[in-house]
Design a protein around this motif. Structure first.
Motif, PDB file in Angstrom:
ATOM      1  N   ILE A 113       0.853  -1.197   0.000  1.00  0.00           N
ATOM      2  CA  ILE A 113       0.000   0.000   0.000  1.00  0.00           C
ATOM      3  C   ILE A 113       0.884   1.240   0.000  1.00  0.00           C
ATOM      4  O   ILE A 113       1.980   1.233   0.577  1.00  0.00           O
ATOM      5  CB  ILE A 113      -0.941   0.009   1.237  1.00  0.00           C
ATOM      6  N   PRO A 115       0.414   4.875   1.398  1.00  0.00           N
ATOM      7  CA  PRO A 115      -0.522   5.683   2.204  1.00  0.00           C
ATOM      8  C   PRO A 115      -0.735   7.067   1.601  1.00  0.00           C
ATOM      9  O   PRO A 115       0.087   7.569   0.832  1.00  0.00           O
ATOM     10  CB  PRO A 115       0.185   5.787   3.563  1.00  0.00           C
ATOM     11  N   PHE A 116      -1.850   7.685   1.973  1.00  0.00           N
ATOM     12  CA  PHE A 116      -2.115   9.066   1.576  1.00  0.00           C
ATOM     13  C   PHE A 116      -1.013   9.972   2.123  1.00  0.00           C
ATOM     14  O   PHE A 116      -0.605   9.851   3.281  1.00  0.00           O
ATOM     15  CB  PHE A 116      -3.464   9.536   2.123  1.00  0.00           C
ATOM     16  N   TYR A 154      -8.951   4.426  -1.346  1.00  0.00           N
ATOM     17  CA  TYR A 154      -7.883   3.527  -1.765  1.00  0.00           C
ATOM     18  C   TYR A 154      -8.432   2.637  -2.882  1.00  0.00           C
ATOM     19  O   TYR A 154      -9.373   1.874  -2.674  1.00  0.00           O
ATOM     20  CB  TYR A 154      -7.413   2.651  -0.605  1.00  0.00           C
ATOM     21  N   PHE A 231       1.233  -3.924   3.403  1.00  0.00           N
ATOM     22  CA  PHE A 231      -0.162  -3.596   3.699  1.00  0.00           C
ATOM     23  C   PHE A 231      -0.528  -3.885   5.152  1.00  0.00           C
ATOM     24  O   PHE A 231      -0.137  -4.904   5.723  1.00  0.00           O
ATOM     25  CB  PHE A 231      -1.098  -4.398   2.785  1.00  0.00           C
ATOM     26  N   LEU A 236      -6.344   1.924   6.169  1.00  0.00           N
ATOM     27  CA  LEU A 236      -7.646   2.187   5.565  1.00  0.00           C
ATOM     28  C   LEU A 236      -8.568   2.990   6.478  1.00  0.00           C
ATOM     29  O   LEU A 236      -9.542   3.574   6.010  1.00  0.00           O
ATOM     30  CB  LEU A 236      -8.338   0.872   5.197  1.00  0.00           C
ATOM     31  N   ALA A 241     -12.373   2.504   0.775  1.00  0.00           N
ATOM     32  CA  ALA A 241     -11.473   1.581   0.080  1.00  0.00           C
ATOM     33  C   ALA A 241     -12.295   0.586  -0.724  1.00  0.00           C
ATOM     34  O   ALA A 241     -13.421   0.239  -0.351  1.00  0.00           O
ATOM     35  CB  ALA A 241     -10.570   0.844   1.075  1.00  0.00           C
ATOM     36  N   MET A 295      -2.717  -1.218  -3.039  1.00  0.00           N
ATOM     37  CA  MET A 295      -3.735  -0.190  -2.846  1.00  0.00           C
ATOM     38  C   MET A 295      -3.061   1.179  -2.974  1.00  0.00           C
ATOM     39  O   MET A 295      -2.050   1.456  -2.320  1.00  0.00           O
ATOM     40  CB  MET A 295      -4.384  -0.321  -1.470  1.00  0.00           C
ATOM     41  N   LEU A 296      -3.651   2.036  -3.838  1.00  0.00           N
ATOM     42  CA  LEU A 296      -3.086   3.361  -4.068  1.00  0.00           C
ATOM     43  C   LEU A 296      -4.091   4.441  -3.678  1.00  0.00           C
ATOM     44  O   LEU A 296      -5.296   4.281  -3.897  1.00  0.00           O
ATOM     45  CB  LEU A 296      -2.690   3.520  -5.537  1.00  0.00           C
ATOM     46  N   PRO A 297      -3.600   5.566  -3.118  1.00  0.00           N
ATOM     47  CA  PRO A 297      -4.491   6.627  -2.608  1.00  0.00           C
ATOM     48  C   PRO A 297      -4.978   7.562  -3.706  1.00  0.00           C
ATOM     49  O   PRO A 297      -4.181   8.113  -4.473  1.00  0.00           O
ATOM     50  CB  PRO A 297      -3.603   7.366  -1.611  1.00  0.00           C
ATOM     51  N   GLN A 318      -0.873  11.216  -3.496  1.00  0.00           N
ATOM     52  CA  GLN A 318       0.515  11.354  -3.083  1.00  0.00           C
ATOM     53  C   GLN A 318       1.119  12.674  -3.542  1.00  0.00           C
ATOM     54  O   GLN A 318       1.796  13.351  -2.779  1.00  0.00           O
ATOM     55  CB  GLN A 318       1.327  10.181  -3.657  1.00  0.00           C
TER      56      GLN A 318
END
Length: 355
Positions: A113, A115-116, A154, A231, A236, A241, A295-297, A318
């Motif tokens: 993942i 993260p934001f 996500y 992850f 989340l 998500a 998982m991408l923000p 990001q």
């Protein structure tokens, strides 16, 4: 399936991931916790509730029945229904964040993942900056109610690394032109060019959610993969998500084709010193490939235009890159066109009068 809600050990409030400090923060007592501290925490007794699945009578466009899930919010006990790909959401009644752990486990457990890095305030500012740079956007697009619709989600992707052996045969040409007296001469030298080598490709990224707009999902790419982390469901918390519903087998042919095009471009780029190069044959044999479910923000915004059309926008969570089609206020276009026409007419009359 269990519903997980991460509780603050100090006050019992809900913990949410804060992109600004890259920690988990309690909105009640303002305590914050690192990833290591969160992993050491165990959800309080009663914070996990069993949920039941059922098939809705309504059908999807492809004719398959859509799965819905009923769960009970661990904070207020309210009954909430989600669709089949929801992996994290908010309770519609008490607004506490919850994670549907069964949606991110087993074969659907993401490997990685990112993260934001941009919080909601920053995302709103960047989105408004993007919109203000466009001249013909409707005023309604700027109102507070519209901007508050921005949501952090996500989205699921497949990310592929690939090693290949490549060989290429090409034809290189060098052209020389000169004059002698009244005669022009042209000399063309043709060369046989061959290249062989190993090709390594990283981070070929593909959308893994059928219901998402593929252009929007891939329009915010690429991401800085140096920020990727293993992850953990805690990331989340505080965001929406979606779990993947596209298997790697469905994307394999597309990824292979894209990898071949990248590989040929790399081999072609090693050929220098010719006026022109024409590739005759290029063979790339796959040695190894590695697929990661990641998982991408993404920050998302929707807007319904006066014509009834729904506009969708996505922002890289990001770096703030925005992708989407903006609506056009044709009244502004016509007004500006009228003003320009009037100015041109006046200048034309003045010029004619002076002449």
């Amino acid at each position: 399936m269990a519903v997980v809600s991460y509780k603050c050990p100090n006050c019992g409030g809900e913990l949410m991931f804060d992109p600004k400090i890259q920690k988990y923060k309690c909105e009640y007592c303002f305590s914050d916790f690192s990833q290591e501290e969160l992993e050491a925490l165990k959800p309080e007794e009663g914070s996990e509730e069993k949920v039941e699945s059922y098939k809705e009578n309504s059908e999807k466009e492809n004719g398959e029945a859509e799965e819905a899930v009923v769960y009970h919010c661990p904070s207020c006990g309210a009954e909430i229904v989600t669709d089949e790909t929801t992996a994290a959401t908010f309770c519609y009644y008490c607004h506490n964040p919850v994670v549907l752990s069964g949606r991110v486990s087993g074969e659907f457990l993401p490997d990685k993942i990112i993260p934001f890095s941009i919080d909601k305030k920053q995302a709103t500012e960047k989105f408004l900056e993007y919109v203000h740079s466009k001249k013909f956007v409707p005023k309604a697009f700027f109102n507070k109610q519209q901007i508050e619709k921005i949501s952090g989600v996500y989205f699921p992707y497949w990310m592929v690394d690939m090693d290949m052996e490549g060989s290429m045969q090409a034809e290189g040409r060098n052209l020389r032109v000169w004059r002698s007296g009244d005669t022009e001469y042209t000399e063309t030298k043709v060369y046989r060019v061959e290249r062989e080598g190993d090709v390594h490709l990283e981070d070929i990224t593909k959308n893994a959610l059928k219901k998402s707009n593929a252009q929007l999902a891939e329009g915010v790419l690429p991401y800085d993969v140096s920020k990727v982390q293993k992850f953990h469901m805690g990331f989340l918390s505080g965001f929406l998500a979606e779990k993947r519903d596209i298997n790697r087998e469905e994307l394999s042919a597309q990824v292979q084709q894209e990898a071949h095009e990248y590989g040929e471009k790399i081999l072609r780029g090693t050929v220098k010193g010719y006026s022109s190069v024409s590739v005759k044959n290029c063979h790339l044999n796959q040695k190894q490939e590695n697929w990661d479910y990641i998982m991408l923000p993404v920050w998302t915004v929707t807007y319904k235009g006066r014509n009834g059309k729904m506009y969708y926008y996505s922002m890289n969570g990001q770096d703030g890159k925005v992708y989407g089609e903006l609506p056009i206020d044709y009244k502004k276009v016509w007004t500006l066109g009228g003003i320009i026409s009037a100015i041109v007419l006046i200048l034309g009359l003045i010029g004619g009068y002076l002449l």
